[in-house]
Design a protein around this motif. Structure first.
Motif, PDB file in Angstrom:
ATOM      1  N   GLN A   7       0.822  -1.209   0.000  1.00 41.20           N
ATOM      2  CA  GLN A   7       0.000   0.000   0.000  1.00 41.20           C
ATOM      3  C   GLN A   7       0.859   1.264   0.000  1.00 41.20           C
ATOM      4  N   GLY A   8       2.097   1.161  -0.476  1.00 43.24           N
ATOM      5  CA  GLY A   8       2.970   2.328  -0.541  1.00 43.24           C
ATOM      6  C   GLY A   8       2.821   3.043  -1.870  1.00 43.24           C
ATOM      7  N   LEU A   9       3.958   3.394  -2.481  1.00 45.51           N
ATOM      8  CA  LEU A   9       3.933   4.096  -3.763  1.00 45.51           C
ATOM      9  C   LEU A   9       3.282   3.273  -4.867  1.00 45.51           C
ATOM     10  N   ILE A  10       3.366   1.952  -4.737  1.00 45.90           N
ATOM     11  CA  ILE A  10       2.803   1.101  -5.781  1.00 45.90           C
ATOM     12  C   ILE A  10       1.289   1.238  -5.884  1.00 45.90           C
ATOM     13  N   ALA A  11       0.658   1.720  -4.796  1.00 44.72           N
ATOM     14  CA  ALA A  11      -0.800   1.875  -4.795  1.00 44.72           C
ATOM     15  C   ALA A  11      -1.243   3.259  -5.238  1.00 44.72           C
ATOM     16  N   ALA A  12      -0.295   4.158  -5.500  1.00 44.88           N
ATOM     17  CA  ALA A  12      -0.633   5.524  -5.896  1.00 44.88           C
ATOM     18  C   ALA A  12      -0.839   5.620  -7.402  1.00 44.88           C
ATOM     19  N   LYS A  13      -1.657   6.587  -7.793  1.00 48.42           N
ATOM     20  CA  LYS A  13      -1.915   6.821  -9.213  1.00 48.42           C
ATOM     21  C   LYS A  13      -2.125   8.313  -9.420  1.00 48.42           C
ATOM     22  N   VAL A  14      -1.544   8.857 -10.473  1.00 38.97           N
ATOM     23  CA  VAL A  14      -1.686  10.281 -10.807  1.00 38.97           C
ATOM     24  C   VAL A  14      -2.721  10.401 -11.918  1.00 38.97           C
ATOM     25  N   ILE A  15      -3.752  11.198 -11.663  1.00 40.49           N
ATOM     26  CA  ILE A  15      -4.763  11.432 -12.695  1.00 40.49           C
ATOM     27  C   ILE A  15      -4.867  12.935 -12.944  1.00 40.49           C
TER      28      ILE A  15
END
Length: 227
Positions: A60-68
């Motif tokens: 649940q770190g950076l791998i779970a982030a998304k830029v929209i």
């Protein structure tokens, strides 16, 4: 001779088609290059401080982030070091969000303006997005984005506080009832003693009143008796 003419015609047709295809490809490449020059790129880095990272479960770190950008019109995923880039950004204002299942990020307003010199990249200016005024505080570019909080899916249990328990109305009523049950047996003899003393006092006052009335009657009879 007729077959030779057909062969020559077919050859000239193929040559013409090849030339036309080459011209179309060249025009498409030129148009694509011109269009690419008119589009920009939003760059930045996402970082998660230790105070947030220590509470995140695995995966649940950076791998779970998304830029929209603009509600999902443009998207990008950060790399393992947090860097990201969103390509194909046209001129004008854009709304950038970092979406994470557990962390909250401030939305960003990015304004893309044409470069001063031809061939230069499009200029990007970033601000904290303000829903009322549009622009908030100006941000450095490339963007450096970090969470400002975390989602609370479950309400945190309050710590036990004896004082807050004693202040509750139920506890106060219970304490008053217990106090009354404890004090009533001790107050009962005092109440009875006070009642007895009051009865004795009333009896004495009644006797005094009756004695005074009897004495007054005797005096009246004595005065009424003939000399």
């Amino acid at each position: 001779s007729r077959s030779a003419a057909h062969v020559a015609l077919a050859s000239r047709t193929r040559a013409g088609m090849a030339t036309l295809t080459t011209i179309c490809l060249a025009l498409a490449a030129a148009a694509g290059g011109a269009l690419a020059e008119e589009l920009g790129q939003i760059r930045g880095r996402i970082s998660i401080p230790q105070k947030f990272a220590q509470d995140l479960p695995a995966g649940q770190g950076l791998i779970a982030a998304k830029v929209i950008v603009d509600g999902g019109l443009f998207t990008a995923l950060p790399m393992s070091d947090g860097y990201f880039s969103v390509n194909g950004i046209p001129e004008g204002p854009h709304f950038l969000q970092v979406v994470h299942p557990r962390l909250v990020f401030d939305p960003v307003r990015v304004e893309a303006t044409p470069p001063a010199a031809k061939g230069s990249p499009m200029k990007m200016t970033a601000y904290i997005a303000d829903l009322e005024y549009g622009r908030g505080s100006k941000l450095k570019y490339p963007l450096g984005l970090a969470p400002v909080g975390a989602f609370q899916y479950l309400e945190k249990r309050e710590e036990f506080n004896l004082f807050s328990v004693l202040k509750s109305p139920t506890m106060l009523i219970g304490m008053f009832s217990c106090g009354a049950m404890f004090l009533m047996p001790k107050l009962q003899p005092m109440l009875e003693e006070e009642k007895r003393l009051r009865a004795e006092q009333e009896a004495k006052e009644q006797a005094i009143r009756e004695g005074g009335a009897a004495a007054a009657a005797i005096r009246e009879r004595q005065q009424a008796r003939p000399q």
